[in-house]
Write a protein that holds these residues in place. Sequence first.
Motif, PDB file in Angstrom:
ATOM      1  N   GLY A  87       0.804  -1.217   0.000  1.00 18.73           N
ATOM      2  CA  GLY A  87       0.000   0.000   0.000  1.00 18.73           C
ATOM      3  C   GLY A  87       0.833   1.261   0.000  1.00 18.73           C
ATOM      4  N   PRO A  88       1.731   1.451   0.971  1.00 14.95           N
ATOM      5  CA  PRO A  88       2.573   2.646   0.953  1.00 14.95           C
ATOM      6  C   PRO A  88       3.448   2.755  -0.298  1.00 14.95           C
ATOM      7  CG  PRO A  88       2.580   1.672   3.141  1.00 14.95           C
ATOM      8  CD  PRO A  88       1.863   0.706   2.232  1.00 14.95           C
ATOM      9  N   LEU A 247      -2.934  -2.550   5.097  1.00 21.75           N
ATOM     10  CA  LEU A 247      -1.660  -1.985   4.659  1.00 21.75           C
ATOM     11  C   LEU A 247      -1.328  -2.366   3.217  1.00 21.75           C
ATOM     12  CD1 LEU A 247       0.430  -2.537   7.892  1.00 21.75           C
ATOM     13  CD2 LEU A 247      -0.132  -0.329   6.864  1.00 21.75           C
ATOM     14  N   VAL A 255      -3.703   3.392   5.050  1.00 20.82           N
ATOM     15  CA  VAL A 255      -2.605   3.828   4.189  1.00 20.82           C
ATOM     16  C   VAL A 255      -2.757   5.295   3.817  1.00 20.82           C
ATOM     17  CG1 VAL A 255      -1.479   3.479   1.951  1.00 20.82           C
ATOM     18  CG2 VAL A 255      -2.119   1.514   3.352  1.00 20.82           C
TER      19      VAL A 255
END
Length: 261
Positions: A87-88, A247, A255
């Motif tokens: 996600g990040p 995440l 996120v």
Amino acid sequence: MPLDDAYANAPYIPGAEAYPPRWLAAAAAFRDALGARAEIGVSYGASARQVFDFFNAEATARGTVVFVHGGYWKAFDHSSWSHLAAGPLAAGWSVAMPGYDLCPDVRIADITRQIAQAVTAIAARVEGPIVLTGHSAGGHLVARMLAEDVLPADLRARIPRVAPISPVADLLPLLQTSMNELFQLDEAAALAESPTHQPAPEADVKIWVGAEERPVFLEQAEALAWAWDAPAVVVPSKHHFDIIEALEDPQSDLVRFLTAS
């Protein structure tokens, strides 16, 4: 011990035994797919477990998210969670995942110091903001990073947001569990390591917890939210093992919070 059942997660999660091998397989596949963008086993300390994996953003990173794993300070390592960087990374952030030594080889206070050392080493190699998140015991550890005596002030100033996920924020109840045979906490040590007894930090803190978690984890999240005057997000239909799946999704609220401008 009186609170052993209260802090037991797996017996109350359907198919709990399938989660660890699923995490391990997903993490390995994720690292393989990332190729050279995955830097594996970067040392930050003296022991074999004091390493972090660093997953580089595809372009110039907007910042770095540090994820600290859980396992009641006595289980797992950083290599089971690589897929949670998805996600990040999709949002343009790099991700670091540190490991640490486990109880009973060390005490919880030692693990706090190791994570502080890891965050310091990670911060030294990157520019921009450092955002922290962690699950369960990892939620405790990232919350501890906001104490005035854990990280240097200039490094804390680079941490705009922290998201403890299902954190153990008050360690005093653990004195009434058989796990304390490993932790060897007394009341003074439990208080010193409890984020609920830290002053409220300047960073923006939001706490995540699953609605289907054991009651003590909802209570722990509420206690930290109250102590720090911070919001707690209770996620419907999620339990202690699947709360972290957010995440992987760049569009999840979790996120979005971590990677906000």
